[in-house]
Design a protein around this motif. Structure first.
Motif, PDB file in Angstrom:
ATOM      1  N   LYS A 182     -59.405   6.897   0.932  1.00 23.09           N
ATOM      2  CA  LYS A 182     -59.117   5.720   0.101  1.00 23.09           C
ATOM      3  C   LYS A 182     -59.002   6.134  -1.365  1.00 23.09           C
ATOM      4  O   LYS A 182     -59.532   7.166  -1.781  1.00 23.09           O
ATOM      5  CB  LYS A 182     -60.162   4.629   0.310  1.00 23.09           C
ATOM      6  CG  LYS A 182     -61.521   4.942  -0.242  1.00 23.09           C
ATOM      7  CD  LYS A 182     -62.449   3.763  -0.011  1.00 23.09           C
ATOM      8  CE  LYS A 182     -63.849   4.138  -0.431  1.00 23.09           C
ATOM      9  NZ  LYS A 182     -64.859   3.214   0.001  1.00 23.09           N
ATOM     10  N   GLY A 224     -57.794  -1.791   0.872  1.00 24.32           N
ATOM     11  CA  GLY A 224     -57.472  -2.799  -0.142  1.00 24.32           C
ATOM     12  C   GLY A 224     -57.902  -2.446  -1.556  1.00 24.32           C
ATOM     13  O   GLY A 224     -58.109  -3.356  -2.375  1.00 24.32           O
ATOM     14  N   THR A 252     -45.475  -1.146   8.626  1.00 20.51           N
ATOM     15  CA  THR A 252     -44.637  -1.247   7.423  1.00 20.51           C
ATOM     16  C   THR A 252     -43.185  -0.882   7.729  1.00 20.51           C
ATOM     17  O   THR A 252     -42.252  -1.433   7.130  1.00 20.51           O
ATOM     18  CB  THR A 252     -45.216  -0.316   6.330  1.00 20.51           C
ATOM     19  OG1 THR A 252     -46.517  -0.803   6.023  1.00 20.51           O
ATOM     20  CG2 THR A 252     -44.378  -0.279   5.075  1.00 20.51           C
ATOM     21  N   PRO A 301     -49.262   6.780   0.887  1.00 17.50           N
ATOM     22  CA  PRO A 301     -48.859   6.701   2.298  1.00 17.50           C
ATOM     23  C   PRO A 301     -49.679   7.674   3.143  1.00 17.50           C
ATOM     24  O   PRO A 301     -50.221   8.646   2.613  1.00 17.50           O
ATOM     25  CB  PRO A 301     -47.390   7.151   2.258  1.00 17.50           C
ATOM     26  CG  PRO A 301     -47.304   8.063   1.084  1.00 17.50           C
ATOM     27  CD  PRO A 301     -48.318   7.566   0.083  1.00 17.50           C
ATOM     28  N   ILE A 331     -48.352   6.513  11.198  1.00 21.99           N
ATOM     29  CA  ILE A 331     -47.590   7.598  10.569  1.00 21.99           C
ATOM     30  C   ILE A 331     -48.537   8.777  10.353  1.00 21.99           C
ATOM     31  O   ILE A 331     -49.651   8.613   9.855  1.00 21.99           O
ATOM     32  CB  ILE A 331     -47.014   7.143   9.203  1.00 21.99           C
ATOM     33  CG1 ILE A 331     -46.019   6.005   9.404  1.00 21.99           C
ATOM     34  CG2 ILE A 331     -46.367   8.311   8.462  1.00 21.99           C
ATOM     35  CD1 ILE A 331     -45.510   5.378   8.115  1.00 21.99           C
TER      36      ILE A 331
HETATM   37  C1  LIG Z   1     -53.924   7.007   2.480  1.00 22.64           C
HETATM   38  S1  LIG Z   1     -54.339   5.611   3.454  1.00 22.64           S
HETATM   39  C2  LIG Z   1     -54.337   4.319   2.256  1.00 22.64           C
HETATM   40  C3  LIG Z   1     -55.691   4.157   1.645  1.00 22.64           C
HETATM   41  C4  LIG Z   1     -55.711   3.074   0.563  1.00 22.64           C
HETATM   42  N1  LIG Z   1     -55.007   3.488  -0.626  1.00 22.64           N
HETATM   43  C5  LIG Z   1     -57.152   2.698   0.228  1.00 22.64           C
HETATM   44  O1  LIG Z   1     -57.529   2.777  -0.942  1.00 22.64           O
HETATM   45  O2  LIG Z   1     -57.904   2.357   1.135  1.00 22.64           O
HETATM   46  C6  LIG Z   1     -52.857   5.310   4.368  1.00 22.64           C
HETATM   47  C7  LIG Z   1     -52.874   4.053   5.229  1.00 22.64           C
HETATM   48  O3  LIG Z   1     -51.621   3.938   5.918  1.00 22.64           O
HETATM   49  C8  LIG Z   1     -51.871   3.218   7.117  1.00 22.64           C
HETATM   50  N2  LIG Z   1     -50.726   3.380   8.050  1.00 22.64           N
HETATM   51  C9  LIG Z   1     -50.406   4.418   8.847  1.00 22.64           C
HETATM   52  N3  LIG Z   1     -49.257   4.189   9.508  1.00 22.64           N
HETATM   53  C10 LIG Z   1     -48.842   2.946   9.129  1.00 22.64           C
HETATM   54  C11 LIG Z   1     -47.724   2.133   9.465  1.00 22.64           C
HETATM   55  N4  LIG Z   1     -46.803   2.540  10.343  1.00 22.64           N
HETATM   56  N5  LIG Z   1     -47.620   0.905   8.891  1.00 22.64           N
HETATM   57  C12 LIG Z   1     -48.574   0.469   7.990  1.00 22.64           C
HETATM   58  N6  LIG Z   1     -49.652   1.201   7.651  1.00 22.64           N
HETATM   59  C13 LIG Z   1     -49.785   2.425   8.192  1.00 22.64           C
HETATM   60  C14 LIG Z   1     -53.175   3.811   7.631  1.00 22.64           C
HETATM   61  O4  LIG Z   1     -53.797   2.909   8.515  1.00 22.64           O
HETATM   62  C15 LIG Z   1     -53.936   4.014   6.316  1.00 22.64           C
HETATM   63  O5  LIG Z   1     -54.762   2.922   6.059  1.00 22.64           O
END
Ligand SMILES: C[S@@+](CC[C@H](N)C(=O)[O-])C[C@H]1O[C@@H](n2cnc3c(N)ncnc32)[C@H](O)[C@@H]1O
Length: 377
Positions: free
Chosen positions: A38, A67, A223, A241, A272
Motif C-alpha cells: 500500500k 483506499g 478495471t 498498479p 493483474i
Molecule cells: C499496488 S496495489 C494498490 C495499493 C494501494 N495504492 C493502497 O494504498 O492500498 C494494486 C492493487 O491492484 C488490484 N488489482 C489487481 N488486478 C486488478 C484488476 N484487474 N482490476 C482492479 N484492481 C486490480 C490489487 O487487488 C491491488 O489492490
C-alpha cells in the motif's frame, strides 16, 4: 495554471524527497488493516498538494487497494473514485471513507456476546482448514461471521473489517507475509477478545478524522473491464498498479476472503500480475502487462479532463530471470500523455515481497504524466 505548461508543478515535485524520511508513524486510519504494497499516505498527499485538480472533478485511483488515495482525498476535501478487484481492499477503502457508525463498540460487544452463544454456526468449506485453524478457532470465527451477517447494515462493513483484521492472528499462519504453519497458542476466547479490540481500534481511528467526509465511491471489479460511464469527470489520477510477478493480493487475503464468504479463486483469475499467471502452461509475459496498462490508459483517457495529471508508482519485476522495467511499459502505454516528472524512491524493506527481495529490487518509480490538451493532442 497555464493549460500548456506546468513547469511550476514540476519544480514543486522536484523539491520533494519521495522517500519521506521524516515519516514517523501511521495515522489512525492508515493502520486499520494490513494490505501489501500500500501507499504510505505521504505519497498521494504530496501529489494532491502539488498538482491542480479542476473544480467539479474527482480524483481517480483505478487500483485503489485499501483506499490510501481516497482517504487522502477526503482529508483535502476532494471527491474521489476507486476501483479494485479485491473485495477485502474494497471493504477497507469503503470503511475508511464512510461515516463512523455511531455505537460501533457496543455493536461489536453485542455481536461477540451472541456469537459466543452460537456454537452451531456453519463452518465454511475452506481448503486445509484444520492445518491453518484449530477447531475452537474455527467455531469462533464461523459464529462471529454468521452473527455479523445479521447485524444492522450500518455496522456490517466495519465489523467485517474488524473480523478480517484478526484472521491471520488467530490462525496458525506465521504472519501476514509468511505461510509456514506454527503453534500460536490462541483459543476461542482470544478470538473474541481480539475481535473486540480490533473493533475498538477501528472506532477510534474513524473518530480521528476531523474533516468533512466528502464523496468517495468504491467500485469492486476489474478495471480492465470497467464501464467508464459509471464515473467522471476526473481531474487527476493517483495510483499504483499491480505489476507482474511481484505481489499476490488474492493469496495474501485468501483466508480472510474464505471466512467472509468471498471467493479468492475468482479474484486470482483476474488479478493483474499474480505470480500464478507466470507459472502456468502459457505463462504471462511483460507483453501482457503492456496490454493491461494500455487498457488502463484507454479507460483513463475516457474520464480524465485534458491537462489532467496521471500519477503512477510502479516498480521493476523479475519474470523468468529477467528484470523488467515496468515504469517504461507504463510510459509507453500512456499514449496522449507527456511525462512531466519522474523520481526513483526506495521501497521500504518491510514492503518488499519475497520475490522483490530475492531479485534485489529496492526502488520504484514515480511517473507524473499529463494528458495533452485536446487541441495539441
Ligand atoms: C499496488 S496495489 C494498490 C495499493 C494501494 N495504492 C493502497 O494504498 O492500498 C494494486 C492493487 O491492484 C488490484 N488489482 C489487481 N488486478 C486488478 C484488476 N484487474 N482490476 C482492479 N484492481 C486490480 C490489487 O487487488 C491491488 O489492490
Amino acid at each position: 495554471m497555464s493549460p500548456y505548461g506546468d513547469a511550476s508543478s514540476s519544480r514543486t515535485l522536484a523539491k520533494i524527497d519521495w522517500d519521506f524520511p521524516e515519516r514517523v508513524a501511521h495515522s489512525g486510519i492508515e493502520g486499520i488493516h494490513p494490505y501489501p504494497a500500500k501507499f504510505i499516505a505521504e505519497l498521494p498527499r504530496a501529489l494532491l498538494e502539488s498538482l491542480p485538480v479542476a473544480p467539479g472533478t474527482a480524483v481517480f485511483d483505478p487500483f485503489c487497494g485499501g483506499g490510501t488515495t481516497l482517504a487522502e482525498c477526503q482529508r483535502r476535501g476532494l471527491p474521489s473514485v476507486g476501483i479494485d478487484l479485491n473485495p477485502i481492499a474494497c471493504l477497507m477503502a469503503r470503511v475508511k471513507t464512510a461515516p463512523r457508525p455511531s455505537g460501533l463498540k457496543d455493536a461489536a460487544s453485542t455481536v461477540a456476546d451472541c456469537a459466543r452463544r452460537r456454537p452451531d454456526a456453519k463452518i465454511p468449506a475452506i481448503p486445509n482448514l484444520d492445518h491453518w485453524f484449530d477447531r475452537p478457532i474455527q467455531v469462533a470465527l464461523a459464529s462471529l461471521a454468521e452473527t455479523i451477517g445479521s447485524a444492522p447494515d450500518a455496522y456490517r462493513d466495519a465489523l467485517r473489517l474488524a473480523l478480517s483484521s484478526i484472521v491471520v492472528r488467530v490462525s496458525r499462519q506465521e504472519s501476514d507475509t509468511r505461510y509456514a504453519a506454527i503453534d500460536k497458542n490462541v483459543d476461542a476466547d482470544d478470538a473474541f477478545t481480539l475481535f473486540l479490540r480490533a473493533a475498538a481500534r477501528l472506532d477510534s481511528a474513524l473518530a480521528q478524522r476531523d474533516y468533512p467526509l466528502v464523496r468517495s465511491e468504491v467500485f469492486e471489479g476489474d478495471t480492465l473491464a470497467f464501464d467508464p460511464s459509471r464515473i467522471g469527470p476526473i481531474g487527476m489520477v493517483v495510483t499504483s498498479p499491480p505489476y507482474p510477478n511481484a505481489y499476490e493480493y488474492w493469496l495474501y487475503h485468501k483466508h480472510r476472503m474464505h471466512w467472509l464468504g468471498l471467493d479468492p479463486l475468482s479474484v486470482k483469475a483476474r488479478e493483474i500480475g499474480a505470480r500464478a499467471h507466470f507459472f502456468k502452461r502459457n505463462p504471462h509475459t511483460a507483453d501482457d502487462f503492456a496490454r493491461q496498462m494500455t487498457k488502463t490508459f484507454d479507460l483513463i483517457r475516457k474520464v480524465l479532463t485534458p491537462g489532467g495529471h496521471a500519477c503512477f508508482v510502479v516498480g521493476r519485476s523479475r519474470i523468468h530471470g529477467r528484470i523488467v522495467d515496468n515504469a517504461r511499459i507504463v510510459e509507453k502505454a500512456a499514449a496522449g500523455f507527456d511525462l512531466v516528472f519522474s523520481a526513483e524512491r526506495t521501497i521500504p524493506a518491510r514492503r518488499r515481497s519475497f520475490n522483490l527481495s530475492h531479485a534485489n529490487i529496492k526502488t520504484e518509480t514515480l511517473l507524473v504524466l499529463r494528458r495533452r490538451d485536446a487541441e495539441c493532442a
